[in-house]
Design an enzyme around this catalytic site. Sequence first.
Site, mmCIF file in Angstrom:
data_model
loop_
_atom_site.group_PDB
_atom_site.id
_atom_site.type_symbol
_atom_site.label_atom_id
_atom_site.label_comp_id
_atom_site.label_asym_id
_atom_site.label_seq_id
_atom_site.Cartn_x
_atom_site.Cartn_y
_atom_site.Cartn_z
ATOM 1 N N ARG A 1 -10.249 -11.580 2.031
ATOM 2 C CA ARG A 1 -11.100 -12.624 1.454
ATOM 3 C C ARG A 1 -10.385 -13.976 1.439
ATOM 4 O O ARG A 1 -11.020 -15.024 1.541
ATOM 5 C CB ARG A 1 -11.533 -12.201 0.045
ATOM 6 C CG ARG A 1 -10.404 -11.976 -0.915
ATOM 7 C CD ARG A 1 -10.785 -11.152 -2.140
ATOM 8 N NE ARG A 1 -11.010 -9.735 -1.827
ATOM 9 C CZ ARG A 1 -11.389 -8.816 -2.707
ATOM 10 N NH1 ARG A 1 -11.576 -9.150 -3.966
ATOM 11 N NH2 ARG A 1 -11.578 -7.573 -2.340
ATOM 12 N N LYS B 1 0.839 -1.203 0.000
ATOM 13 C CA LYS B 1 0.000 0.000 0.000
ATOM 14 C C LYS B 1 0.874 1.252 0.000
ATOM 15 O O LYS B 1 2.002 1.208 0.478
ATOM 16 C CB LYS B 1 -0.859 0.029 1.281
ATOM 17 C CG LYS B 1 -1.988 -0.967 1.321
ATOM 18 C CD LYS B 1 -2.769 -0.834 2.628
ATOM 19 C CE LYS B 1 -3.906 -1.842 2.697
ATOM 20 N NZ LYS B 1 -4.932 -1.679 1.670
#
Length: 502
Positions: A354, A280
Amino acid sequence: MKIKFEVKKIKDIKADAVSSFVFEDQVDQKLHWLNTLFKGGLDVLIESKDFKGTANEVFITYVNGESKTKRLMTAGLGNSKEITLEKLRNAYAAAAKKFNSLKLTSVGFELPDLTAVKGIVNYSIADIVQAICEGVFLSQYSFKRYIEKNEFVPLDEIVFFTDSPKYTKEISDTLKNVKIISDAVFVARDLGNEPSNMLTPNKFAEHVKKLSMKANYTVSIFDEKKIKQLNMGGIIGVSQGSDNPPRFLILQYFGSSKSEKPVVLVGKGVTFDSGGISIKPSVGMENMKMDMCGAAAVVGAFEAISRLHLKLNVIGLIPAVENMPSGTAIKPGDVLKSYSGTTMEVANTDAEGRVILADALDYAANYKPKAVFDIATLTGAAVITFGNLIAGIMGTDDNMKKKLFDAGEKTNERVWELPLYADYEKLMKSEVADIRNIGPAGRGAGTILGGIFLKKFASDKYPWVHIDIAGTAMVPAEPAEYISKDATGFGVRLFVETLKNL
Ligand code: BES
Ligand code: ZN
Ligand code: ZN
């Protein structure tokens, strides 16, 4: 914190300050009534018309009380015909915080005419009292444990009062329950705000274990070896770049006979999300210490439901990992195999939530659950779609979605459904595995695609709803008077209310 309920007149309440709640359209009558009680102490206030009774307005005057001169706060509720549970929460929180700013710690809160409120809000007396107490209690949060001198002085002795003997039982019972729920929300907020060096997956697990021993639920902790043995390839894959090994937590609460099918709550527990090799940007990365707010909501829910002795069985599943880049980290394009054997192409290591939830959703099937809710700070796209006010839900069961929606309206932890149309599934197709963890670049629908991925694992094994709390669980500014910035504890009250009605 000491909490009392008294049936008394406002002038007989012994506290450093008392508050009286006033509807905007009833200011005159109410102030005159108070003025008579306090023998003319409000003459100047009435004459000046400085207090209007608008929502969240607070005004301090000084009156002659029982034994000494005391502070009287008049607090506005807005128009009586437009009152809602949320307006009550905010008005009472605004009053509580005004007391905080004056460093007053022994204070009284007048309950409004509950019958009048009930005529408008369509909820029970207990619900109305609950909203009022939530406003007061939830506003008292601060995360200052690493600061030597905390400027914030929380309320210490609180008395709720009314001069009507009606509803005494409902009010006292509700007070106890709301204290339990608010404490549980604080547990979730604390977990979210705790820095990631203080809360690695192992420390998270140990902390939850300790919490459970003071409440009425149990926690089993799987270590890395056990997780490997069970072939939870998503959890192992995501955590392999970190020096802090993963944990898998199983929380159990039995409030009903053991033979009754449980509800399963699954929470994303990424104690820090750097993005991994798909790293990120630095700006704002510090907020990713809160990427375990889904897990925190599950823990908070267990704290509350076990102390409230709700009559149902609940299992909590928490995959806890740290997502880091390193020589041992998973790389974009790697393929992992979930607990049930489904293969996942990790095209982007930042879509890690996920991948760990895949194992947990697979594992949930072992319980033959009556419903599964997963809760996760899953997608930045949910923040774009809903901002910080509403969580996205997706799932396979209309009844459960409706239950969540209704609970959201009541608690104001609101949810809104996004569709999981089958057409989206082809966007998640992989050429090398059963499913890819991201969609094609630049084609949008980020939150829905997160849901589509998870659906592959929940499939039709049980009724399932996914809750994306990326926008609501971690916020850059106070979304309401009673919700602090950073970790909000979103999900705790939503789960408690939903489970109460299952
Ligand atoms: N933890 C983030 C999601 C997130 C973003 C939560 C902002 C709260 C605020 C999640 O793991 C993530 O990075 N998701 C990616 C998915 C993408 C690569 C498909 C995202 O949303 O950008
Ligand atoms: Zn991520
Ligand atoms: Zn994440």
